[in-house]
Design a protein around this motif. Structure first.
Motif, PDB file in Angstrom:
ATOM      1  N   ASP A 285      47.395  40.140  28.314  1.00 58.82           N
ATOM      2  CA  ASP A 285      47.526  38.834  28.008  1.00 58.82           C
ATOM      3  C   ASP A 285      48.949  38.406  28.801  1.00 58.82           C
ATOM      4  OD1 ASP A 285      45.822  38.716  25.947  1.00 58.82           O
ATOM      5  OD2 ASP A 285      47.213  39.396  24.315  1.00 58.82           O
ATOM      6  N   ARG A 286      49.603  39.272  29.408  1.00 58.94           N
ATOM      7  CA  ARG A 286      50.858  38.933  29.969  1.00 58.94           C
ATOM      8  C   ARG A 286      50.452  38.542  31.705  1.00 58.94           C
ATOM      9  NH1 ARG A 286      54.258  43.754  30.785  1.00 58.94           N
ATOM     10  NH2 ARG A 286      55.656  42.385  31.971  1.00 58.94           N
ATOM     11  N   LEU A 287      49.505  39.096  31.830  1.00 53.67           N
ATOM     12  CA  LEU A 287      48.820  38.810  33.360  1.00 53.67           C
ATOM     13  C   LEU A 287      48.434  37.132  33.559  1.00 53.67           C
ATOM     14  CD1 LEU A 287      47.293  42.079  34.448  1.00 53.67           C
ATOM     15  CD2 LEU A 287      49.528  41.183  35.226  1.00 53.67           C
ATOM     16  N   PRO A 288      48.694  36.797  34.515  1.00 51.97           N
ATOM     17  CA  PRO A 288      47.958  35.174  34.849  1.00 51.97           C
ATOM     18  C   PRO A 288      46.625  35.396  34.612  1.00 51.97           C
ATOM     19  CG  PRO A 288      49.045  36.007  36.704  1.00 51.97           C
ATOM     20  CD  PRO A 288      49.532  37.085  35.665  1.00 51.97           C
ATOM     21  N   SER A 289      45.861  34.592  34.027  1.00 49.60           N
ATOM     22  CA  SER A 289      44.340  34.743  34.067  1.00 49.60           C
ATOM     23  C   SER A 289      43.798  33.754  35.028  1.00 49.60           C
ATOM     24  CB  SER A 289      43.879  34.376  32.650  1.00 49.60           C
ATOM     25  OG  SER A 289      44.247  32.915  32.443  1.00 49.60           O
ATOM     26  N   GLU A 290      42.627  34.019  35.576  1.00 45.85           N
ATOM     27  CA  GLU A 290      41.798  33.283  36.441  1.00 45.85           C
ATOM     28  C   GLU A 290      40.636  33.162  35.868  1.00 45.85           C
ATOM     29  OE1 GLU A 290      41.364  34.899  40.308  1.00 45.85           O
ATOM     30  OE2 GLU A 290      43.750  35.165  40.277  1.00 45.85           O
ATOM     31  N   SER A 291      40.231  31.933  35.683  1.00 42.87           N
ATOM     32  CA  SER A 291      39.171  31.599  34.590  1.00 42.87           C
ATOM     33  C   SER A 291      37.880  31.905  35.726  1.00 42.87           C
ATOM     34  CB  SER A 291      38.892  29.949  34.808  1.00 42.87           C
ATOM     35  OG  SER A 291      39.972  29.658  33.724  1.00 42.87           O
ATOM     36  N   PRO A 292      36.877  32.591  35.150  1.00 41.86           N
ATOM     37  CA  PRO A 292      35.661  32.929  35.691  1.00 41.86           C
ATOM     38  C   PRO A 292      34.889  31.765  36.399  1.00 41.86           C
ATOM     39  CG  PRO A 292      35.611  34.251  33.821  1.00 41.86           C
ATOM     40  CD  PRO A 292      36.748  33.068  33.938  1.00 41.86           C
ATOM     41  N   GLN A 293      34.327  31.845  37.565  1.00 39.51           N
ATOM     42  CA  GLN A 293      33.697  30.594  38.174  1.00 39.51           C
ATOM     43  C   GLN A 293      32.341  30.406  37.704  1.00 39.51           C
ATOM     44  OE1 GLN A 293      34.871  30.566  42.286  1.00 39.51           O
ATOM     45  NE2 GLN A 293      36.860  30.114  41.724  1.00 39.51           N
ATOM     46  N   ASP A 294      31.874  31.332  37.300  1.00 40.84           N
ATOM     47  CA  ASP A 294      30.074  31.461  36.921  1.00 40.84           C
ATOM     48  C   ASP A 294      30.106  32.387  35.872  1.00 40.84           C
ATOM     49  OD1 ASP A 294      29.618  33.582  38.467  1.00 40.84           O
ATOM     50  OD2 ASP A 294      28.968  32.385  40.003  1.00 40.84           O
ATOM     51  N   GLU A 295      28.769  32.322  35.282  1.00 39.04           N
ATOM     52  CA  GLU A 295      28.449  33.513  34.283  1.00 39.04           C
ATOM     53  C   GLU A 295      28.354  34.890  34.941  1.00 39.04           C
ATOM     54  OE1 GLU A 295      24.735  34.231  31.336  1.00 39.04           O
ATOM     55  OE2 GLU A 295      25.263  32.281  32.014  1.00 39.04           O
ATOM     56  N   SER A 296      28.007  35.078  36.276  1.00 41.44           N
ATOM     57  CA  SER A 296      27.686  36.451  36.719  1.00 41.44           C
ATOM     58  C   SER A 296      29.138  36.941  36.927  1.00 41.44           C
ATOM     59  CB  SER A 296      26.985  36.332  38.079  1.00 41.44           C
ATOM     60  OG  SER A 296      27.807  35.668  38.961  1.00 41.44           O
TER      61      SER A 296
END
Length: 105
Positions: free
Chosen positions: A75-86
């Protein structure tokens, strides 16, 4: 417990952050800082859960404490949204791998 390995896995799930830290020669230092924080959090949660549930299996307490500490760290680390389902499936598999390495009662 290999806290640095766990943190490295979490950072690898954030390729942009991982690459930036690597380029700036800050990856190892960051791993060490986050690993210490994870260890401190894990130990704190173990203590608290042990006090809340005296007589519980210590390995179960340790496992639950690590799950909580990991969730806090994620929760503390910045998230990177997955770009695709795989990619999303890969991240799910990585978390399952981490959890499978935790001792269970």
């Amino acid at each position: 417990m290999q806290y640095k390995t766990i943190i490295h896995e979490l950072l690898q799930q954030r390729p942009q952050m991982h690459e930036q830290l690597r380029k700036e020669h800050k990856l190892l230092t960051t791993l060490e800082i986050y690993a210490r924080e994870l260890k401190t959090s894990h130990e704190g949660w173990k203590e608290l859960l042990s006090q809340m549930r005296p007589g519980s299996d210590p390995s179960q307490i340790a496992s639950e404490a690590l799950e909580i500490a990991l969730k806090e760290m994620e929760d503390r680390l910045p998230s990177e949204s997955p770009q695709d389902e795989s990619e999303a499936l890969f991240l799910d598999a990585a978390m399952l791998f981490l959890r499978s390495r935790m001792p269970r009662a």
